[in-house]
Motif scaffolding. Sequence first.
Motif, PDB file in Angstrom:
ATOM      1  N   LEU A  30       0.823  -1.211   0.000  1.00 59.42           N
ATOM      2  CA  LEU A  30       0.000   0.000   0.000  1.00 59.42           C
ATOM      3  C   LEU A  30       0.857   1.260   0.000  1.00 59.42           C
ATOM      4  CD1 LEU A  30      -3.018  -0.720   2.383  1.00 59.42           C
ATOM      5  CD2 LEU A  30      -3.119   0.042   0.003  1.00 59.42           C
ATOM      6  N   GLY A  31       2.030   1.171   0.590  1.00 60.99           N
ATOM      7  CA  GLY A  31       2.933   2.315   0.565  1.00 60.99           C
ATOM      8  C   GLY A  31       3.339   2.682  -0.848  1.00 60.99           C
ATOM      9  N   LEU A  32       3.331   1.695  -1.738  1.00 64.62           N
ATOM     10  CA  LEU A  32       3.688   1.935  -3.141  1.00 64.62           C
ATOM     11  C   LEU A  32       2.472   2.311  -3.986  1.00 64.62           C
ATOM     12  CD1 LEU A  32       6.105  -1.105  -3.643  1.00 64.62           C
ATOM     13  CD2 LEU A  32       6.743   1.293  -3.256  1.00 64.62           C
ATOM     14  N   ASP A  33       1.302   1.811  -3.598  1.00 67.11           N
ATOM     15  CA  ASP A  33       0.080   2.069  -4.375  1.00 67.11           C
ATOM     16  C   ASP A  33      -1.088   2.271  -3.406  1.00 67.11           C
ATOM     17  OD1 ASP A  33      -1.849   2.305  -6.283  1.00 67.11           O
ATOM     18  OD2 ASP A  33      -1.586   0.307  -7.162  1.00 67.11           O
ATOM     19  N   PRO A  34      -1.146   3.435  -2.757  1.00 67.39           N
ATOM     20  CA  PRO A  34      -2.116   3.652  -1.666  1.00 67.39           C
ATOM     21  C   PRO A  34      -3.579   3.683  -2.091  1.00 67.39           C
ATOM     22  CG  PRO A  34      -0.928   5.677  -2.178  1.00 67.39           C
ATOM     23  CD  PRO A  34      -0.255   4.588  -2.949  1.00 67.39           C
ATOM     24  N   LYS A  35      -3.869   3.780  -3.378  1.00 70.72           N
ATOM     25  CA  LYS A  35      -5.256   3.826  -3.834  1.00 70.72           C
ATOM     26  C   LYS A  35      -5.717   2.512  -4.460  1.00 70.72           C
ATOM     27  CE  LYS A  35      -5.301   8.827  -4.625  1.00 70.72           C
ATOM     28  NZ  LYS A  35      -5.563   9.921  -5.603  1.00 70.72           N
ATOM     29  N   ASN A  36      -4.874   1.513  -4.389  1.00 71.33           N
ATOM     30  CA  ASN A  36      -5.207   0.215  -4.968  1.00 71.33           C
ATOM     31  C   ASN A  36      -6.319  -0.439  -4.146  1.00 71.33           C
ATOM     32  OD1 ASN A  36      -5.066  -2.749  -5.374  1.00 71.33           O
ATOM     33  ND2 ASN A  36      -3.339  -2.240  -6.706  1.00 71.33           N
ATOM     34  N   THR A  37      -7.487  -0.625  -4.750  1.00 68.28           N
ATOM     35  CA  THR A  37      -8.647  -1.109  -3.998  1.00 68.28           C
ATOM     36  C   THR A  37      -8.468  -2.548  -3.517  1.00 68.28           C
ATOM     37  OG1 THR A  37      -9.749  -1.733  -6.073  1.00 68.28           O
ATOM     38  CG2 THR A  37     -10.220   0.449  -5.186  1.00 68.28           C
ATOM     39  N   TYR A  38      -7.787  -3.365  -4.317  1.00 70.19           N
ATOM     40  CA  TYR A  38      -7.523  -4.740  -3.882  1.00 70.19           C
ATOM     41  C   TYR A  38      -6.642  -4.742  -2.639  1.00 70.19           C
ATOM     42  CZ  TYR A  38      -4.983  -9.140  -3.584  1.00 70.19           C
ATOM     43  OH  TYR A  38      -4.393 -10.286  -3.114  1.00 70.19           O
ATOM     44  N   LEU A  39      -5.605  -3.914  -2.645  1.00 64.63           N
ATOM     45  CA  LEU A  39      -4.689  -3.863  -1.509  1.00 64.63           C
ATOM     46  C   LEU A  39      -5.370  -3.307  -0.264  1.00 64.63           C
ATOM     47  CD1 LEU A  39      -1.416  -2.598  -3.237  1.00 64.63           C
ATOM     48  CD2 LEU A  39      -1.957  -4.923  -2.484  1.00 64.63           C
ATOM     49  N   LEU A  40      -6.213  -2.297  -0.438  1.00 66.35           N
ATOM     50  CA  LEU A  40      -6.920  -1.724   0.707  1.00 66.35           C
ATOM     51  C   LEU A  40      -7.819  -2.765   1.371  1.00 66.35           C
ATOM     52  CD1 LEU A  40      -7.808   1.748  -0.829  1.00 66.35           C
ATOM     53  CD2 LEU A  40      -6.414   1.392   1.220  1.00 66.35           C
ATOM     54  N   ALA A  41      -8.545  -3.519   0.545  1.00 66.79           N
ATOM     55  CA  ALA A  41      -9.428  -4.550   1.090  1.00 66.79           C
ATOM     56  C   ALA A  41      -8.626  -5.685   1.720  1.00 66.79           C
ATOM     57  CB  ALA A  41     -10.335  -5.093  -0.013  1.00 66.79           C
ATOM     58  N   SER A  42      -7.543  -6.080   1.061  1.00 70.35           N
ATOM     59  CA  SER A  42      -6.723  -7.185   1.570  1.00 70.35           C
ATOM     60  C   SER A  42      -6.037  -6.810   2.877  1.00 70.35           C
ATOM     61  CB  SER A  42      -5.674  -7.583   0.527  1.00 70.35           C
ATOM     62  OG  SER A  42      -6.287  -8.058  -0.653  1.00 70.35           O
ATOM     63  N   TYR A  43      -5.577  -5.572   2.969  1.00 73.38           N
ATOM     64  CA  TYR A  43      -4.927  -5.121   4.203  1.00 73.38           C
ATOM     65  C   TYR A  43      -5.931  -5.082   5.358  1.00 73.38           C
ATOM     66  CZ  TYR A  43      -2.516  -2.075   7.526  1.00 73.38           C
ATOM     67  OH  TYR A  43      -1.941  -1.549   8.661  1.00 73.38           O
ATOM     68  N   ALA A  44      -7.135  -4.591   5.081  1.00 73.22           N
ATOM     69  CA  ALA A  44      -8.171  -4.548   6.121  1.00 73.22           C
ATOM     70  C   ALA A  44      -8.503  -5.958   6.608  1.00 73.22           C
ATOM     71  CB  ALA A  44      -9.421  -3.860   5.583  1.00 73.22           C
ATOM     72  N   GLU A  45      -8.618  -6.884   5.666  1.00 72.81           N
ATOM     73  CA  GLU A  45      -8.932  -8.267   6.031  1.00 72.81           C
ATOM     74  C   GLU A  45      -7.788  -8.895   6.823  1.00 72.81           C
ATOM     75  OE1 GLU A  45     -10.948 -12.125   3.853  1.00 72.81           O
ATOM     76  OE2 GLU A  45      -9.647 -10.818   2.677  1.00 72.81           O
ATOM     77  N   LEU A  50      -5.611  -7.335   8.729  1.00 74.73           N
ATOM     78  CA  LEU A  50      -5.622  -6.758  10.077  1.00 74.73           C
ATOM     79  C   LEU A  50      -6.715  -7.381  10.940  1.00 74.73           C
ATOM     80  CD1 LEU A  50      -5.067  -2.885   9.856  1.00 74.73           C
ATOM     81  CD2 LEU A  50      -3.517  -4.627  10.754  1.00 74.73           C
ATOM     82  N   PHE A  51      -7.875  -7.597  10.337  1.00 76.23           N
ATOM     83  CA  PHE A  51      -8.999  -8.196  11.060  1.00 76.23           C
ATOM     84  C   PHE A  51      -8.620  -9.581  11.587  1.00 76.23           C
ATOM     85  CE2 PHE A  51     -12.930 -10.845  10.752  1.00 76.23           C
ATOM     86  CZ  PHE A  51     -13.624 -10.269  11.802  1.00 76.23           C
ATOM     87  N   LEU A  52      -7.964 -10.376  10.752  1.00 73.01           N
ATOM     88  CA  LEU A  52      -7.532 -11.710  11.173  1.00 73.01           C
ATOM     89  C   LEU A  52      -6.422 -11.619  12.213  1.00 73.01           C
ATOM     90  CD1 LEU A  52      -7.521 -13.511   7.699  1.00 73.01           C
ATOM     91  CD2 LEU A  52      -9.222 -13.727   9.516  1.00 73.01           C
ATOM     92  N   LEU A  53      -5.506 -10.676  12.013  1.00 72.46           N
ATOM     93  CA  LEU A  53      -4.393 -10.505  12.949  1.00 72.46           C
ATOM     94  C   LEU A  53      -4.889 -10.114  14.337  1.00 72.46           C
ATOM     95  CD1 LEU A  53      -1.344 -10.339  13.534  1.00 72.46           C
ATOM     96  CD2 LEU A  53      -1.392  -7.989  12.652  1.00 72.46           C
ATOM     97  N   ASP A  54      -5.939  -9.311  14.390  1.00 69.73           N
ATOM     98  CA  ASP A  54      -6.471  -8.841  15.671  1.00 69.73           C
ATOM     99  C   ASP A  54      -7.514  -9.792  16.255  1.00 69.73           C
ATOM    100  OD1 ASP A  54      -4.796  -6.742  15.355  1.00 69.73           O
ATOM    101  OD2 ASP A  54      -6.321  -5.198  15.140  1.00 69.73           O
ATOM    102  N   GLY A  55      -7.456 -11.041  15.822  1.00 69.12           N
ATOM    103  CA  GLY A  55      -8.326 -12.056  16.410  1.00 69.12           C
ATOM    104  C   GLY A  55      -9.768 -11.963  15.982  1.00 69.12           C
ATOM    105  N   LYS A  56     -10.002 -11.473  14.760  1.00 74.31           N
ATOM    106  CA  LYS A  56     -11.357 -11.307  14.220  1.00 74.31           C
ATOM    107  C   LYS A  56     -12.202 -10.386  15.096  1.00 74.31           C
ATOM    108  CE  LYS A  56     -11.469 -15.728  11.763  1.00 74.31           C
ATOM    109  NZ  LYS A  56     -12.214 -16.979  11.508  1.00 74.31           N
ATOM    110  N   GLU A  58     -10.744   1.522  10.922  1.00 73.99           N
ATOM    111  CA  GLU A  58     -10.184   2.578  10.071  1.00 73.99           C
ATOM    112  C   GLU A  58      -9.784   2.020   8.708  1.00 73.99           C
ATOM    113  OE1 GLU A  58      -6.366   5.672  10.000  1.00 73.99           O
ATOM    114  OE2 GLU A  58      -6.855   4.569  11.832  1.00 73.99           O
ATOM    115  N   ALA A  59      -9.160   0.843   8.701  1.00 73.26           N
ATOM    116  CA  ALA A  59      -8.744   0.233   7.437  1.00 73.26           C
ATOM    117  C   ALA A  59      -9.951  -0.163   6.590  1.00 73.26           C
ATOM    118  CB  ALA A  59      -7.867  -0.991   7.717  1.00 73.26           C
ATOM    119  N   VAL A  60     -10.988  -0.673   7.237  1.00 69.91           N
ATOM    120  CA  VAL A  60     -12.204  -1.060   6.515  1.00 69.91           C
ATOM    121  C   VAL A  60     -12.869   0.165   5.899  1.00 69.91           C
ATOM    122  CG1 VAL A  60     -14.536  -1.988   6.779  1.00 69.91           C
ATOM    123  CG2 VAL A  60     -12.608  -3.143   7.867  1.00 69.91           C
ATOM    124  N   ASP A  61     -12.941   1.248   6.649  1.00 71.80           N
ATOM    125  CA  ASP A  61     -13.562   2.472   6.132  1.00 71.80           C
ATOM    126  C   ASP A  61     -12.779   3.027   4.943  1.00 71.80           C
ATOM    127  OD1 ASP A  61     -15.577   2.317   7.981  1.00 71.80           O
ATOM    128  OD2 ASP A  61     -14.681   3.747   9.382  1.00 71.80           O
TER     129      ASP A  61
END
Length: 282
Positions: A58-73, A75-81, A89-92
């Motif tokens: 995301l640091g290289l392509d901050p508007k990439n919609t696939y990356l934004l969704a994948s990063y949010a997902e 984080l969600f898994l990392l934080d124990g769902k 914030e990432a989901v929004d």
Amino acid sequence: PDTALEAADLLRMERIGELIDQRVQTRPDNLYYWIFLAQLAQSRSDRSAAAEYFDNALGLDPKNTYLLASYAEALFLLDGKITTDRVREAVDRAFLADANNTATLSLKGISEFSESRFEEAIEFWERAQQTWPIDSDQWRSLQVGIDRAENALRPAEMEQVSTDKSPILQINLSFGAEVPHSREQRVFVAVLGRDAVEGDRMPIAARKLVAGDLPLTLTLSDSDSLVRSRRLSDQRFVQVTARLSGGGTATPQSGDWEGLSAIVDLHSEPGELRLEISGRRP
């Protein structure tokens, strides 16, 4: 043999991953290296690494919609769902970039549910369902969430409208011969109050079925009433509607198949009402 092939593919991917991990040290501006490493980390269930690699991408392509969704997902898994502040914030951010991304819609539903905004959660999950076949595991998983949200919307006093399960209305429900359907599709049945003078049509009772159960004889009682103050047994004139949902949602859609009975006088003890789903919504 299939297991051996899968093991060989996994070993090959691991070797490629090792090479890319070395190359990304000298070429950190290569977006596809980070994406590959993130996806490889996901396959290993290494949630921390997956989130880190997607963040680097995301640091290289901050508007990439696939990356934004994948990063949010990730984080969600990392934080124990759990919908933590950083997950929300990432989901929004992902939703603002693409309001139709399936993964983002699912996460928005989870976020709304965690805040007890059940109607909003249902809306997001139903939108996500529209991207999956109705007989898919993904569709069923979303339906589990929708069912939980619908139950949460009904206060305890409405859940316990009446313990009286004495039959009040019996409906012989079936499909017309020309109606295509799969076993997993949802069928929504509702009893509408129909005052003979004012023509009022308010839902009194409801039941949700699956198409594979039809044809069947459905028995409705006061336990199916939606509101304590409007019991089915207190009604006289009603109509019954049944709808086969194409998208699996409670909201009627163009193209849904449905049936509507004539007005029934419950006081005249009509016996078994026959209702066929055979008309299509324009």
